[in-house]
Write a protein that holds these residues in place. Structure first.
Motif, PDB file in Angstrom:
ATOM      1  N   LEU A   7       0.829  -1.201   0.000  1.00 45.94           N
ATOM      2  CA  LEU A   7       0.000   0.000   0.000  1.00 45.94           C
ATOM      3  C   LEU A   7       0.862   1.249   0.000  1.00 45.94           C
ATOM      4  O   LEU A   7       1.871   1.319   0.706  1.00 45.94           O
ATOM      5  N   ASP A   8       0.429   2.243  -0.778  1.00 48.17           N
ATOM      6  CA  ASP A   8       0.958   3.583  -0.605  1.00 48.17           C
ATOM      7  C   ASP A   8       0.354   4.092   0.705  1.00 48.17           C
ATOM      8  O   ASP A   8      -0.669   3.579   1.168  1.00 48.17           O
ATOM      9  N   ARG A   9       0.940   5.084   1.323  1.00 45.99           N
ATOM     10  CA  ARG A   9       0.410   5.594   2.594  1.00 45.99           C
ATOM     11  C   ARG A   9      -0.537   6.761   2.373  1.00 45.99           C
ATOM     12  O   ARG A   9      -1.741   6.625   2.524  1.00 45.99           O
ATOM     13  N   ASP A  10       0.024   7.922   2.016  1.00 44.67           N
ATOM     14  CA  ASP A  10      -0.785   9.136   1.895  1.00 44.67           C
ATOM     15  C   ASP A  10      -1.745   9.022   0.713  1.00 44.67           C
ATOM     16  O   ASP A  10      -1.326   8.809  -0.418  1.00 44.67           O
ATOM     17  N   GLY A  11      -3.024   9.150   0.998  1.00 39.70           N
ATOM     18  CA  GLY A  11      -4.037   9.060  -0.045  1.00 39.70           C
ATOM     19  C   GLY A  11      -4.644   7.678  -0.184  1.00 39.70           C
ATOM     20  O   GLY A  11      -5.641   7.508  -0.870  1.00 39.70           O
ATOM     21  N   VAL A  12      -4.046   6.686   0.462  1.00 38.34           N
ATOM     22  CA  VAL A  12      -4.593   5.323   0.444  1.00 38.34           C
ATOM     23  C   VAL A  12      -5.017   4.926   1.857  1.00 38.34           C
ATOM     24  O   VAL A  12      -6.157   4.506   2.071  1.00 38.34           O
ATOM     25  N   ILE A  13      -4.109   5.068   2.822  1.00 41.61           N
ATOM     26  CA  ILE A  13      -4.411   4.739   4.212  1.00 41.61           C
ATOM     27  C   ILE A  13      -4.920   5.975   4.949  1.00 41.61           C
ATOM     28  O   ILE A  13      -5.865   5.904   5.718  1.00 41.61           O
ATOM     29  N   ASN A  14      -4.260   7.090   4.712  1.00 40.90           N
ATOM     30  CA  ASN A  14      -4.616   8.329   5.410  1.00 40.90           C
ATOM     31  C   ASN A  14      -4.879   9.447   4.413  1.00 40.90           C
ATOM     32  O   ASN A  14      -4.491   9.368   3.255  1.00 40.90           O
ATOM     33  N   GLU A  15      -5.557  10.474   4.908  1.00 43.30           N
ATOM     34  CA  GLU A  15      -5.834  11.650   4.097  1.00 43.30           C
ATOM     35  C   GLU A  15      -4.513  12.245   3.621  1.00 43.30           C
ATOM     36  O   GLU A  15      -3.537  12.270   4.371  1.00 43.30           O
ATOM     37  N   ASP A  16      -4.497  12.714   2.385  1.00 48.60           N
ATOM     38  CA  ASP A  16      -3.294  13.317   1.824  1.00 48.60           C
ATOM     39  C   ASP A  16      -3.377  14.834   1.971  1.00 48.60           C
ATOM     40  O   ASP A  16      -4.444  15.382   2.251  1.00 48.60           O
ATOM     41  N   SER A  17      -2.267  15.500   1.784  1.00 48.16           N
ATOM     42  CA  SER A  17      -2.224  16.953   1.841  1.00 48.16           C
ATOM     43  C   SER A  17      -1.143  17.465   0.903  1.00 48.16           C
ATOM     44  O   SER A  17      -0.033  16.924   0.906  1.00 48.16           O
ATOM     45  N   ASP A  18      -1.463  18.487   0.129  1.00 46.77           N
ATOM     46  CA  ASP A  18      -0.447  19.112  -0.719  1.00 46.77           C
ATOM     47  C   ASP A  18       0.639  19.778   0.121  1.00 46.77           C
ATOM     48  O   ASP A  18       1.717  20.075  -0.375  1.00 46.77           O
ATOM     49  N   VAL A 125      -1.590  -1.099  -4.113  1.00 46.22           N
ATOM     50  CA  VAL A 125      -2.657  -0.095  -4.163  1.00 46.22           C
ATOM     51  C   VAL A 125      -2.060   1.294  -3.989  1.00 46.22           C
ATOM     52  O   VAL A 125      -1.345   1.560  -3.015  1.00 46.22           O
ATOM     53  N   GLY A 126      -2.361   2.179  -4.939  1.00 46.81           N
ATOM     54  CA  GLY A 126      -1.874   3.552  -4.883  1.00 46.81           C
ATOM     55  C   GLY A 126      -2.925   4.536  -5.338  1.00 46.81           C
ATOM     56  O   GLY A 126      -3.981   4.139  -5.841  1.00 46.81           O
ATOM     57  N   LEU A 144      -5.651   1.340  -8.553  1.00 44.86           N
ATOM     58  CA  LEU A 144      -5.790   2.766  -8.244  1.00 44.86           C
ATOM     59  C   LEU A 144      -7.014   2.993  -7.369  1.00 44.86           C
ATOM     60  O   LEU A 144      -8.071   2.407  -7.615  1.00 44.86           O
ATOM     61  N   VAL A 145      -6.858   3.841  -6.357  1.00 35.39           N
ATOM     62  CA  VAL A 145      -8.006   4.288  -5.566  1.00 35.39           C
ATOM     63  C   VAL A 145      -8.236   5.768  -5.836  1.00 35.39           C
ATOM     64  O   VAL A 145      -7.305   6.505  -6.154  1.00 35.39           O
ATOM     65  N   ARG A 146      -9.506   6.171  -5.706  1.00 35.25           N
ATOM     66  CA  ARG A 146      -9.876   7.563  -5.994  1.00 35.25           C
ATOM     67  C   ARG A 146      -9.641   8.503  -4.813  1.00 35.25           C
ATOM     68  O   ARG A 146      -9.826   9.708  -4.949  1.00 35.25           O
ATOM     69  N   VAL A 171     -11.495  -1.834  -2.459  1.00 32.74           N
ATOM     70  CA  VAL A 171     -10.524  -2.776  -3.012  1.00 32.74           C
ATOM     71  C   VAL A 171     -10.606  -4.089  -2.253  1.00 32.74           C
ATOM     72  O   VAL A 171     -10.720  -5.172  -2.834  1.00 32.74           O
ATOM     73  N   VAL A 172     -10.558  -4.000  -0.934  1.00 32.92           N
ATOM     74  CA  VAL A 172     -10.554  -5.204  -0.097  1.00 32.92           C
ATOM     75  C   VAL A 172     -11.894  -5.933  -0.212  1.00 32.92           C
ATOM     76  O   VAL A 172     -11.925  -7.166  -0.287  1.00 32.92           O
ATOM     77  N   ASP A 173     -13.005  -5.200  -0.248  1.00 29.77           N
ATOM     78  CA  ASP A 173     -14.315  -5.833  -0.442  1.00 29.77           C
ATOM     79  C   ASP A 173     -14.311  -6.673  -1.705  1.00 29.77           C
ATOM     80  O   ASP A 173     -14.756  -7.820  -1.703  1.00 29.77           O
TER      81      ASP A 173
END
Length: 177
Positions: A7-18, A125-126, A144-146, A171-173
């Protein structure tokens, strides 16, 4: 097929930020992501993270602050019965021409070497084109996740056939059903 998910972290597991996730206070799990990881674990999957963390190279946060962010992630994940086996990260800025910064596959090669496995058929997953490129270059199956930057990917040349889901829980579902 290896029972591993990257898994990528930011944007997949947790909220991302610019503005980057610079402290544990800024780290917020995406709803359902931690439970999705726990479900993977319960189904016998090992979960590892591969993440660009150029905020280190940019001196936006320290290695200690990064460890605190990861400790918060581990703590919240353990509360729902999940675990991340390892976190691989690239601390370099984009202009440093390293091999570990995605879209290059160095982090993925490190994972394969450290775990002693092939990444063929491993889900990765990214939320960005560079995540897909790195996974594909290493032989993994990109998804890819949105969430995160996943809605900004207009030019997906070469990756039009990659499965796209709303978030990690979706994805997991799909994967476990």
């Amino acid at each position: 097929m290896p029972k591993l998910v990257i898994l990528d972290r930011d944007g997949v597991i947790n909220e991302d930020s610019d503005e980057y996730i610079k402290s544990s206070c800024e780290w917020k799990a995406i709803p359902g992501s931690l439970e999705a990881i726990a479900r993977l674990n319960q189904a016998g999957y090992r979960v590892v993270v591969a993440s660009n963390q150029s905020g280190l190279g940019r001196a936006l946060f320290t290695i200690n602050e990064l460890h605190q962010i990861h400790q918060k992630m581990h703590n919240e994940l353990s509360q729902v019965g999940g675990t991340i086996e390892a976190i691989f990260f690239c601390p370099h800025r984009p202009n440093e021409d390293c091999q570990c910064r995605k879209p290059r596959p160095g982090l993925f090669h490190d994972i394969a070497k450290r775990l002693g496995i092939s990444l063929i058929n491993v889900l990765a997953v990214g939320d960005s084109l560079r995540d897909l490129q790195a996974a594909s270059a290493a032989g993994a199956n990109p998804i890819l996740v949105r969430t995160g930057k996943g809605t900004l990917n207009g030019n997906m040349a070469g990756f039009e056939e990659v499965p796209v889901y709303d978030d990690l829980a979706a994805v997991v579902d799909n994967f476990l059903d």
